[in-house]
Write a protein that holds these residues in place. Structure first.
Motif, PDB file in Angstrom:
ATOM      1  N   UNK A   8       1.167  -1.104  -0.125  1.00 53.79           N
ATOM      2  CA  UNK A   8      -0.028  -0.041  -0.010  1.00 53.79           C
ATOM      3  C   UNK A   8       0.971   1.425   0.072  1.00 53.79           C
ATOM      4  N   UNK A   9       0.208   2.479  -0.419  1.00 58.82           N
ATOM      5  CA  UNK A   9       1.149   3.589  -0.814  1.00 58.82           C
ATOM      6  C   UNK A   9       0.227   4.606  -0.394  1.00 58.82           C
ATOM      7  N   UNK A  10       1.120   5.726   0.407  1.00 52.48           N
ATOM      8  CA  UNK A  10       0.233   7.048   0.752  1.00 52.48           C
ATOM      9  C   UNK A  10       1.221   7.879   0.548  1.00 52.48           C
ATOM     10  N   UNK A  11       0.859   9.119   0.123  1.00 46.29           N
ATOM     11  CA  UNK A  11       1.388  10.472   0.105  1.00 46.29           C
ATOM     12  C   UNK A  11       1.068  11.418   1.188  1.00 46.29           C
ATOM     13  N   UNK A  12       1.846  11.990   1.652  1.00 50.24           N
ATOM     14  CA  UNK A  12       1.777  13.241   2.820  1.00 50.24           C
ATOM     15  C   UNK A  12       2.288  14.180   2.380  1.00 50.24           C
ATOM     16  N   UNK A  13       1.867  15.372   3.260  1.00 45.07           N
ATOM     17  CA  UNK A  13       2.153  16.634   3.302  1.00 45.07           C
ATOM     18  C   UNK A  13       2.722  17.312   4.423  1.00 45.07           C
ATOM     19  N   UNK A  14       3.519  18.228   4.360  1.00 46.70           N
ATOM     20  CA  UNK A  14       4.167  18.904   5.516  1.00 46.70           C
ATOM     21  C   UNK A  14       2.954  19.790   6.352  1.00 46.70           C
ATOM     22  N   UNK A  15       2.230  19.989   5.434  1.00 48.72           N
ATOM     23  CA  UNK A  15       0.704  20.496   6.407  1.00 48.72           C
ATOM     24  C   UNK A  15       0.096  19.746   6.804  1.00 48.72           C
ATOM     25  N   UNK A  16      -0.225  19.430   8.104  1.00 45.37           N
ATOM     26  CA  UNK A  16      -0.722  18.491   8.830  1.00 45.37           C
ATOM     27  C   UNK A  16      -2.142  18.347   8.423  1.00 45.37           C
ATOM     28  N   UNK A  17      -2.705  19.800   8.025  1.00 44.45           N
ATOM     29  CA  UNK A  17      -4.315  19.548   7.466  1.00 44.45           C
ATOM     30  C   UNK A  17      -4.480  18.781   6.428  1.00 44.45           C
ATOM     31  N   UNK A  18      -3.529  18.499   5.796  1.00 40.18           N
ATOM     32  CA  UNK A  18      -3.816  17.970   4.502  1.00 40.18           C
ATOM     33  C   UNK A  18      -3.078  16.647   4.428  1.00 40.18           C
TER      34      UNK A  18
END
Length: 198
Positions: A8-18
């Motif tokens: 499984x793969x997930x992309x995250x962001x530095x902005x915790x809201x997103x």
């Protein structure tokens, strides 16, 4: 049903809201998958955006094309085929805006001007497109027959936004990475089942 471990793969962001990595990790832990995460930074965006826009073939105003490309490139290092979730939100009212629009639907019938703001006036839009905007924004046939505001919203997105934006974006971004994407929520029997639910 897989003979090997499921990735499984997930992309995250530095902005915790997103950032949805925590939720994705929780599901991956529950299912026992081999989970991979990638954080997208402003520098990542600045680096790939010019080349990405040049390869789009036509304008596609969906900012999620950028993280979709980055996660596709990341996943292609591990697998050749991915399953994506396109269609699930449109079938089961997964977006918050469906709740908002359902609440506002009675107001919309009283005030026809209730709509998203536009950059161009109706006259400017008609001149740019070569035809009146109303000719392009009629709800699809099924959406006109759907009973209830929520069903009309869902069918409008299922027959319009999904094939004209979301599926185009996923197809182009994954193919740029030599990755094949499949959309199990859009299996025709599953869609028919979902549309028959009250």
């Amino acid at each position: 049903a897989s003979s090997g471990p499921v990735h499984t793969f997930s992309v995250g962001f530095e902005d915790a809201h997103l950032d949805e990595r925590r939720a994705a990790r929780s599901v991956a832990d529950h299912l026992g998958t081999v989970h991979h995460e990638q954080v997208v930074t402003d520098a990542d965006a600045a680096d790939v955006l010019p080349g990405l826009v040049a390869r789009m073939d036509e304008p596609l105003a969906d900012y999620a094309a950028l993280p979709t490309f980055l996660i596709s490139r990341f996943a292609a290092q591990h697998v050749k085929v991915v399953l994506t979730g396109e269609g699930a939100d449109e079938l089961f009212a997964g977006y918050r805006r469906y709740r908002r629009d359902r609440v506002l639907a009675p107001i919309a019938s009283l005030r026809p001007a209730y709509q998203a703001s536009h950059v161009f006036t109706r006259r400017e839009t008609a001149r740019l497109l070569g035809r009146p905007l109303s000719a392009m924004t009629r709800p699809p046939h099924h959406a006109r027959r759907a009973r209830g505001a929520l069903n009309r919203l869902l069918l409008r997105d299922l027959e319009g936004w999904l094939p004209d934006d979301l599926l185009v974006k996923v197809d182009r971004m994954t193919m740029l990475c030599s990755l094949e994407a499949r959309v199990p929520y859009l299996d025709h029997e599953f869609v028919e089942y979902a549309l028959a639910l009250p």
